[in-house]
Design a protein around this motif. Structure first.
Motif, PDB file in Angstrom:
ATOM      1  N   ARG A 110       0.932   3.816  -3.095  1.00 35.90           N
ATOM      2  CA  ARG A 110       0.564   5.210  -2.836  1.00 35.90           C
ATOM      3  C   ARG A 110       1.564   6.159  -3.497  1.00 35.90           C
ATOM      4  N   LEU A 137      -1.276  12.183  -0.337  1.00 37.40           N
ATOM      5  CA  LEU A 137      -1.667  12.244  -1.743  1.00 37.40           C
ATOM      6  C   LEU A 137      -2.280  13.580  -2.156  1.00 37.40           C
ATOM      7  N   GLU A 163      -3.090   8.234   3.793  1.00 39.97           N
ATOM      8  CA  GLU A 163      -3.281   8.391   2.351  1.00 39.97           C
ATOM      9  C   GLU A 163      -3.739   9.802   2.019  1.00 39.97           C
ATOM     10  N   ARG A 218       0.830  -1.203   0.000  1.00 40.06           N
ATOM     11  CA  ARG A 218       0.000   0.000   0.000  1.00 40.06           C
ATOM     12  C   ARG A 218       0.870   1.260   0.000  1.00 40.06           C
TER      13      ARG A 218
END
Length: 372
Positions: A178, A205, A201, A174
């Motif tokens: 990402r 992001l 996240e 993950r």
């Protein structure tokens, strides 16, 4: 590429306009062309409903929705020129990777040569060019996720919609994926709206974060601004790992009383608070802004859990209290060389410049006020 604008979007289920389970109410924001926005919030806050409404999989009960210059509020999903990546990837198991990548192009009747060129281009971009002959069942979770992204990219839509696409991957994959997503967006530059309940996240992001709770927007801003200036207690405790400590305190005009311990109130803060004896507030302090001290300190605690994390140690403790009532708990961080054991008693000092004060009833941030 295109802007996405929501104006008072409401999705009503049954008789409730907005519920913690599914509904949304008065959702208004605009994602500029080419930006990466993240919708974040606890499970059931309505973030997936917002995404599905943009995609056309849900029909808005009220409000207006625009993609670029087109009003798409009542437009069928197939006409909105958006591509959506789902949590379960939704790949066709009987098709090869190449056939999955080509499916959207076939539906748009793109000729065979252009399809092949586009498949090769996207496969190289996502490093899946050696997997084109395989079926989804022969791929790892990370490879399937790349194929799902590739199918969306191949269509060259105006907008990407991603609904928790990394949640099925293990922790290491993950993290790697990402980083790839961020690099991919920098290369492709398509307007992207991403849904997650993972605050890490969201922070790593997003150009901008939209925080949702119980079907309504709580705050919109860039990650660092929301982290440093949360609008309310819910946002303050949701963003940050480990989460912010919340301590219920009674204010006597000069100090906060917390479980029988007196925490002096700085003069700058005294001027901001109501001089009402017995007024209750929720105080917020992040674990990184609490430190062990050798002298009396600001708060006295007893260690309950010690969690070594390598470069730092996360310690959970309870405030010492003379009463029989349940004591408050908090977490703080210390260096690995600061040896602590369960049952140890110690003192903590806090950075008053990082102290938050929330209204105990509404949760609204009272101090510091966001001046940005």
């Amino acid at each position: 590429m295109a802007t996405v604008r929501l104006e008072g979007i409401t999705r009503q289920f049954g008789s409730a306009v907005a519920t913690a389970a599914t509904g949304i109410a008065d959702i208004t924001f605009e994602v500029p062309d080419g930006q990466f926005w993240v919708l974040v919030g606890p499970s059931g806050c309505g973030k997936s409903t917002v995404l599905r409404t943009i995609a056309g999989l849900e029909v808005a009960t009220a409000g207006e929705l625009y993609i670029g210059d087109r009003r798409v509020t009542q437009m069928p999903a197939r006409q909105r020129d958006v591509a959506m990546v789902f949590q379960n990837y939704a790949l066709y198991p009987h098709m090869s990777v190449a056939e999955n990548l080509a499916f959207g192009l076939q539906m748009r009747r793109v000729n065979a040569q252009q399809r092949q060129e586009r498949i090769v281009e996207v496969a190289k971009l996502l490093a899946i060019d050696r997997l084109l002959d395989r079926k989804p069942g022969q791929l790892s979770g990370g490879q399937q996720q790349r194929v799902a992204l590739g199918r969306a990219i191949a269509r060259q839509p105006q907008v990407f919609l991603l609904d928790e696409p990394l949640s099925n991957l293990d922790a290491q994959l993950r993290d790697e994926t990402r980083a790839e997503l961020k690099r991919l967006h920098q290369q492709v530059g398509i307007t992207t709206i991403y849904v997650t309940h993972d605050q890490v996240e969201a922070m790593t992001l997003a150009d901008q974060i939209v925080v949702l709770n119980q079907g309504r927007i709580q705050q919109i801003g860039d990650p660092q601004t929301i982290y440093a200036h949360p609008a309310n207690r819910m946002i303050a405790t949701f963003l940050g790992s480990p989460p912010m400590n919340i301590l219920t305190a009674t204010y006597d005009g000069t100090a906060f009383q917390i479980n029988g311990q007196a925490l002096p109130c700085p003069e700058a803060l005294q001027a901001k608070l109501q001089p009402i004896t017995g007024q209750t507030y929720d105080l917020g302090i992040r674990p990184e802004h609490l430190q062990l001290c050798a002298d009396a300190g600001d708060l006295k605690v007893e260690i309950s859990v010690v969690e070594p994390l390598g470069r730092e140690v996360l310690v959970r403790a309870r405030l010492l209290t003379e009463s029989s009532s349940r004591s408050s708990e908090l977490a703080f961080q210390c260096r690995p060389d600061q040896r602590l054991c369960v049952g140890d008693r110690c003192s903590l000092t806090l950075d008053f410049n990082q102290l938050f004060v929330f209204d105990a009833t509404t949760g609204k941030t009272l101090y510091p006020l966001n001046q940005l």
